[in-house]
Motif scaffolding. Structure first.
Motif, PDB file in Angstrom:
ATOM      1  N   LEU A 356       7.949  -4.108  17.484  1.00 14.94           N
ATOM      2  CA  LEU A 356       7.303  -3.749  16.222  1.00 14.94           C
ATOM      3  C   LEU A 356       8.180  -4.076  15.025  1.00 14.94           C
ATOM      4  CD1 LEU A 356       6.020  -0.154  17.132  1.00 14.94           C
ATOM      5  CD2 LEU A 356       4.818  -2.322  17.426  1.00 14.94           C
ATOM      6  N   CYS A 357       7.520  -4.299  13.885  1.00 14.63           N
ATOM      7  CA  CYS A 357       8.256  -4.386  12.616  1.00 14.63           C
ATOM      8  C   CYS A 357       7.315  -3.993  11.490  1.00 14.63           C
ATOM      9  CB  CYS A 357       8.796  -5.793  12.370  1.00 14.63           C
ATOM     10  SG  CYS A 357       9.957  -5.840  10.962  1.00 14.63           S
ATOM     11  N   LEU A 358       7.821  -3.183  10.578  1.00 15.21           N
ATOM     12  CA  LEU A 358       7.036  -2.706   9.442  1.00 15.21           C
ATOM     13  C   LEU A 358       7.569  -3.321   8.156  1.00 15.21           C
ATOM     14  CD1 LEU A 358       4.874  -0.746   8.310  1.00 15.21           C
ATOM     15  CD2 LEU A 358       6.677   0.983   8.142  1.00 15.21           C
ATOM     16  N   LEU A 359       6.694  -4.024   7.424  1.00 12.21           N
ATOM     17  CA  LEU A 359       7.043  -4.592   6.114  1.00 12.21           C
ATOM     18  C   LEU A 359       6.639  -3.577   5.050  1.00 12.21           C
ATOM     19  CD1 LEU A 359       5.634  -8.207   6.653  1.00 12.21           C
ATOM     20  CD2 LEU A 359       7.927  -7.344   7.153  1.00 12.21           C
ATOM     21  N   GLN A 360       7.560  -3.266   4.133  1.00 13.82           N
ATOM     22  CA  GLN A 360       7.296  -2.191   3.182  1.00 13.82           C
ATOM     23  C   GLN A 360       7.304  -2.621   1.724  1.00 13.82           C
ATOM     24  OE1 GLN A 360       9.262   1.614   4.221  1.00 13.82           O
ATOM     25  NE2 GLN A 360      10.159   0.505   5.952  1.00 13.82           N
ATOM     26  N   LYS A 361       7.956  -3.729   1.402  1.00 14.70           N
ATOM     27  CA  LYS A 361       8.041  -4.154   0.004  1.00 14.70           C
ATOM     28  C   LYS A 361       6.815  -4.971  -0.368  1.00 14.70           C
ATOM     29  CE  LYS A 361      10.806  -6.782  -3.315  1.00 14.70           C
ATOM     30  NZ  LYS A 361      12.017  -7.633  -3.522  1.00 14.70           N
ATOM     31  N   SER A 362       6.078  -4.531  -1.405  1.00 14.24           N
ATOM     32  CA  SER A 362       4.894  -5.255  -1.866  1.00 14.24           C
ATOM     33  C   SER A 362       5.282  -6.249  -2.953  1.00 14.24           C
ATOM     34  CB  SER A 362       3.833  -4.290  -2.411  1.00 14.24           C
ATOM     35  OG  SER A 362       2.727  -5.012  -2.913  1.00 14.24           O
ATOM     36  N   TYR A 363       4.922  -7.499  -2.730  1.00 14.55           N
ATOM     37  CA  TYR A 363       5.195  -8.540  -3.721  1.00 14.55           C
ATOM     38  C   TYR A 363       3.997  -8.769  -4.632  1.00 14.55           C
ATOM     39  CZ  TYR A 363       9.120  -9.531  -0.632  1.00 14.55           C
ATOM     40  OH  TYR A 363      10.264  -9.415   0.119  1.00 14.55           O
ATOM     41  N   ARG A 364       2.871  -8.116  -4.318  1.00 17.78           N
ATOM     42  CA  ARG A 364       1.673  -8.281  -5.138  1.00 17.78           C
ATOM     43  C   ARG A 364       1.613  -7.246  -6.245  1.00 17.78           C
ATOM     44  NH1 ARG A 364      -3.779  -7.538  -2.060  1.00 17.78           N
ATOM     45  NH2 ARG A 364      -2.958  -9.344  -0.966  1.00 17.78           N
ATOM     46  N   PHE A 365       1.924  -5.997  -5.913  1.00 15.37           N
ATOM     47  CA  PHE A 365       1.787  -4.916  -6.879  1.00 15.37           C
ATOM     48  C   PHE A 365       3.165  -4.470  -7.359  1.00 15.37           C
ATOM     49  CE2 PHE A 365      -1.953  -4.003  -3.955  1.00 15.37           C
ATOM     50  CZ  PHE A 365      -2.869  -4.644  -4.782  1.00 15.37           C
ATOM     51  N   GLY A 366       3.467  -4.731  -8.618  1.00 13.22           N
ATOM     52  CA  GLY A 366       4.726  -4.282  -9.198  1.00 13.22           C
ATOM     53  C   GLY A 366       4.598  -2.882  -9.773  1.00 13.22           C
ATOM     54  N   SER A 367       5.648  -2.446 -10.462  1.00  9.31           N
ATOM     55  CA  SER A 367       5.651  -1.092 -11.041  1.00  9.31           C
ATOM     56  C   SER A 367       4.623  -0.950 -12.154  1.00  9.31           C
ATOM     57  CB  SER A 367       7.045  -0.766 -11.581  1.00  9.31           C
ATOM     58  OG  SER A 367       7.434  -1.721 -12.557  1.00  9.31           O
ATOM     59  N   ASP A 368       4.146  -2.092 -12.711  1.00 10.24           N
ATOM     60  CA  ASP A 368       3.161  -2.036 -13.786  1.00 10.24           C
ATOM     61  C   ASP A 368       1.730  -2.124 -13.261  1.00 10.24           C
ATOM     62  OD1 ASP A 368       3.393  -4.631 -12.880  1.00 10.24           O
ATOM     63  OD2 ASP A 368       3.093  -5.540 -14.851  1.00 10.24           O
ATOM     64  N   SER A 369       1.572  -2.073 -11.939  1.00 11.10           N
ATOM     65  CA  SER A 369       0.247  -2.185 -11.344  1.00 11.10           C
ATOM     66  C   SER A 369      -0.315  -0.810 -11.019  1.00 11.10           C
ATOM     67  CB  SER A 369       0.312  -3.031 -10.064  1.00 11.10           C
ATOM     68  OG  SER A 369      -0.876  -2.891  -9.313  1.00 11.10           O
ATOM     69  N   GLY A 370      -1.404  -0.455 -11.670  1.00 13.92           N
ATOM     70  CA  GLY A 370      -2.061   0.807 -11.352  1.00 13.92           C
ATOM     71  C   GLY A 370      -2.632   0.803  -9.947  1.00 13.92           C
ATOM     72  N   ILE A 371      -3.140  -0.353  -9.514  1.00 12.82           N
ATOM     73  CA  ILE A 371      -3.698  -0.448  -8.162  1.00 12.82           C
ATOM     74  C   ILE A 371      -2.629  -0.136  -7.131  1.00 12.82           C
ATOM     75  CG2 ILE A 371      -4.750  -1.992  -6.458  1.00 12.82           C
ATOM     76  CD1 ILE A 371      -5.979  -3.548  -8.817  1.00 12.82           C
ATOM     77  N   GLY A 372      -1.446  -0.731  -7.313  1.00 11.06           N
ATOM     78  CA  GLY A 372      -0.357  -0.497  -6.371  1.00 11.06           C
ATOM     79  C   GLY A 372       0.110   0.949  -6.371  1.00 11.06           C
ATOM     80  N   GLN A 373       0.238   1.531  -7.557  1.00  9.03           N
ATOM     81  CA  GLN A 373       0.699   2.916  -7.660  1.00  9.03           C
ATOM     82  C   GLN A 373      -0.333   3.887  -7.076  1.00  9.03           C
ATOM     83  OE1 GLN A 373       3.777   3.823  -8.777  1.00  9.03           O
ATOM     84  NE2 GLN A 373       4.169   1.628  -8.871  1.00  9.03           N
ATOM     85  N   LEU A 374      -1.614   3.589  -7.323  1.00  8.67           N
ATOM     86  CA  LEU A 374      -2.671   4.447  -6.806  1.00  8.67           C
ATOM     87  C   LEU A 374      -2.728   4.358  -5.279  1.00  8.67           C
ATOM     88  CD1 LEU A 374      -5.009   6.359  -7.525  1.00  8.67           C
ATOM     89  CD2 LEU A 374      -6.499   4.349  -7.669  1.00  8.67           C
ATOM     90  N   ALA A 375      -2.608   3.152  -4.741  1.00  7.39           N
ATOM     91  CA  ALA A 375      -2.617   2.985  -3.283  1.00  7.39           C
ATOM     92  C   ALA A 375      -1.467   3.760  -2.653  1.00  7.39           C
ATOM     93  CB  ALA A 375      -2.516   1.501  -2.927  1.00  7.39           C
ATOM     94  N   LYS A 376      -0.317   3.731  -3.282  1.00  6.15           N
ATOM     95  CA  LYS A 376       0.854   4.450  -2.764  1.00  6.15           C
ATOM     96  C   LYS A 376       0.608   5.961  -2.757  1.00  6.15           C
ATOM     97  CE  LYS A 376       5.860   4.885  -3.509  1.00  6.15           C
ATOM     98  NZ  LYS A 376       6.990   4.453  -4.362  1.00  6.15           N
ATOM     99  N   ALA A 377       0.045   6.482  -3.855  1.00  2.20           N
ATOM    100  CA  ALA A 377      -0.219   7.921  -3.956  1.00  2.20           C
ATOM    101  C   ALA A 377      -1.268   8.362  -2.945  1.00  2.20           C
ATOM    102  CB  ALA A 377      -0.665   8.266  -5.378  1.00  2.20           C
ATOM    103  N   VAL A 378      -2.321   7.565  -2.799  1.00  2.00           N
ATOM    104  CA  VAL A 378      -3.385   7.899  -1.845  1.00  2.00           C
ATOM    105  C   VAL A 378      -2.847   7.852  -0.425  1.00  2.00           C
ATOM    106  CG1 VAL A 378      -5.559   7.057  -0.853  1.00  2.00           C
ATOM    107  CG2 VAL A 378      -5.296   7.215  -3.331  1.00  2.00           C
TER     108      VAL A 378
END
Length: 611
Positions: A356-378
């Motif tokens: 197994l291997c888990l990739l954790q760093k998102s290259y699509r959603f930066g700190s200025d992305s509401g979509i990325g931040q919302l996905a993380k919170a959910v």
């Protein structure tokens, strides 16, 4: 009243399906009442996607309406003391431990349908294989991977994932959107070809749906074009991905497959994307069809919705991803990658953990992305963090209410605006490829199928809105009209159309035909009368959207709490959006939903622990 009469009454009150009652009567009508009830409950749970009925769940349904509680109490009173259920099952002629051909199997305190028990056992054995391991020249792998993955100060988990897949016959790479799963696979395929000593390496690509296969073809093709391969080496790469049904040779009108244990697939390497969508029976069929020497690489997001059918295979597998590698495996990966790879404790499920291997760093959603931040919170199930994201005022997310008729109409008008480019190309009679491309930019997503907040209601209301605005011209005598989008709901290998494929009805001089994009980038058209079962697709369920991405996704949630709306559903819907997300939901209900996890009962994770 006897158990048969009570079960029939339970079906009338919709506590059980008629199918559940008929199944129970078929396998245990003359058995102990407790066995009859257990068979009915097992059938019900299987219909809800559970693989088994743990005996700890042999109890009245506390979620049932108050009016039904008395009936549940009658059912269990007639069944007798719950403590006796295991002994009663063990002496039933309908039940065995799996060594006999009985319809039900009791194993480790869990009751199974025989076929699901066989599927689960086969999958556990497959992913727990300790050998044969892939022999690898570590020095060559180290040099090859170093050339493909630029130096990094921190541990590059994409490089670790590539090393995992290159040194194991079976590997699973999980990660959220934008974590680089496709990039990782592109590089490891290049490394595999560059280090391969055989004269030929037959590589195949597959995904559960046509849409996911097309996305894999496009994204992997783009990534591979940027990597160093000779013209001769490029010939080894497949031109396109196909669906799993197409790969296995699904037969029209039959459950039989062309490829199986007795006639294995002709391949050396198989890459399977969107593995979270693969149900237990399909996974069992796939691994049975693999030749013994074949290498298989599964990709998927462990946090997405589980498959529509039974099981949550990827989730059960990835339950071990944070347990760490065995010490020897950690040292091997450290030598190959040049990074310190931490080891976990103990050897429990060691063979699985080492694959197994888990990739954790998102290259699509930066700190200025509401979509990325919302996905993380959910994904964290944190309502306070979710509310904080909404309060930030990110430009790429919006939360709107649907409590009033006016708000519902606003949602429909916003959908018309979302489909504006598509509707403009329809009016201009553009080429089918351009029309299909425009349709895929925006999508309405629903949690439910029925009702005003479900797919059927939203599709109907949006069609009426579009007709009033003269954007479409529905026929009085047919469901078909120019521009009607449809989604295939049943596989038809003869036509080359599979569950999840999306097409658009257009008349381009030869009468109205439905045009579909194919995984190889081509377009094919089919007469509407020849299509297999299908649905209008202005709106689709979140389940059906898996494997797809849209520039703008709009999620519509019901106005009251529904068990189906869970953390995984909301997370999956959010991560379908690449640039813009619209949420139509009550904030309090949304906050409640993300604290509820989708439960799929199975024994797979426990089986891994014992292997």
């Amino acid at each position: 009243m006897n158990m048969k009469t009570l079960l029939m009454e339970a079906a009338q009150q919709k506590l059980l399906r008629p199918l559940d009652v008929q199944f129970a009567l078929m396998v245990a009508e003359h058995d102990n009442p407790a066995v009859l009830l257990a068979a009915a409950l097992l059938s019900r749970d299987a219909g809800e996607g559970h693989v088994c009925l743990p005996l700890s769940h042999f109890q009245p349904d506390e979620q049932a309406p108050d009016r039904a509680q008395a009936l549940w109490q009658q059912l269990f009173a007639l069944a007798g003391p719950v403590d006796n259920i295991e002994s009663l099952l063990r002496v039933s002629p309908a039940v065995s431990d799996g060594t006999e051909a009985t319809p039900l199997v009791l194993s480790e305190g869990r009751l199974y349908l025989n076929r699901l028990w066989q599927n689960e056992s086969a999958i556990a054995r497959f992913f727990s294989q300790t050998g044969p391991l892939v022999s690898a020249d570590e020095a060559l792998l180290t040099t090859t991977l170093s050339a493909l993955f630029p130096p990094s100060g921190k541990t590059d988990w994409q490089k670790v994932a590539a090393a995992v897949a290159l040194t194991r016959r079976i590997s699973v790479i999980s990660g959220g959107p934008g974590t680089g799963k496709t990039t990782t696979v592109a590089k490891l395929l290049v490394a595999l070809i560059q280090t391969n000593t055989q004269p030929k390496c037959r590589i195949r690509l597959a995904a559960p749906t046509g849409k996911a296969a097309a996305r894999l073809t496009e994204s992997l093709g783009t990534a591979l074009r940027e990597l160093p391969l000779t013209d001769e080496q490029k010939k080894w790469l497949p031109a396109e991905a196909g669906t799993l049904h197409r790969l296995l040779g699904a037969q029209p009108g039959s459950q039989r497959l062309r490829y199986h244990a007795g006639n294995p697939l002709h391949l050396d390497v198989l890459v399977v994307d969107e593995a979270s969508m693969i149900d237990l029976p399909m996974m069992a069929r796939l691994i049975a069809a693999l030749p013994e020497h074949a290498r298989v690489i599964f990709l998927g997001d462990r946090d997405q919705l589980a498959s529509v059918e039974a099981g949550a295979v990827l989730g059960d597998i990835c339950a071990w991803v944070n347990a760490g590698y065995t010490p020897a495996r950690a040292q091997e990966l450290s030598r190959i990658t040049g990074f310190p790879v931490p080891a976990g404790e103990g050897t429990q499920a060691g063979a699985l953990r080492d694959s197994l291997c888990l990739l954790q760093k998102s290259y699509r959603f930066g700190s200025d992305s509401g979509i990325g931040q919302l996905a993380k919170a959910v994904n964290a199930g944190d309502p306070q963090a979710m509310n904080a994201v909404f309060a930030e005022g990110f430009s790429d997310i919006e939360l709107k209410s649907l409590k009033t008729t006016a708000e519902y109409d606003d949602m429909l008008n916003a959908a018309v605006a979302g489909y504006a480019d598509y509707l403009a190309l329809l009016k201009a009679r553009a080429e089918p490829a351009d029309v299909l491309g425009a349709f895929s930019q925006y999508q309405l997503l629903c949690a439910l199928r029925e009702g005003p907040y479900g797919v059927s209601g939203v599709n109907e209301q949006l069609e009426q809105t579009l007709a009033r605005q003269r954007r479409i011209t529905p026929s009085r005598h047919s469901r078909w009209y120019e521009g009607r989008p449809v989604m295939i709901a049943r596989n038809d290998s003869t036509l080359g159309l599979f569950n999840g494929d999306i097409g658009v009805a257009l008349d381009r001089g030869t009468g109205l035909r439905v045009w579909f994009p194919m995984p190889d980038g081509s377009i094919k058209s089919v007469q509407p009368s020849r299509l297999p079962e299908h649905d209008t697709a202005w709106a689709m369920t979140v389940h059906k959207s898996q494997g797809s991405e849209f520039n703008h996704a709009a999620l519509i949630l019901p106005s009251q709490s529904v068990p189906l709306v869970t953390r995984e559903l909301v997370y999956t819907a959010i991560t379908r959006a690449k640039k813009q997300l619209s949420l139509y939901a009550d904030k309090k209900l949304l906050a409640k939903a993300i604290t509820v996890r989708t439960e799929r009962r199975s024994g797979l994770a426990a089986l891994f622990a014992r292997m």
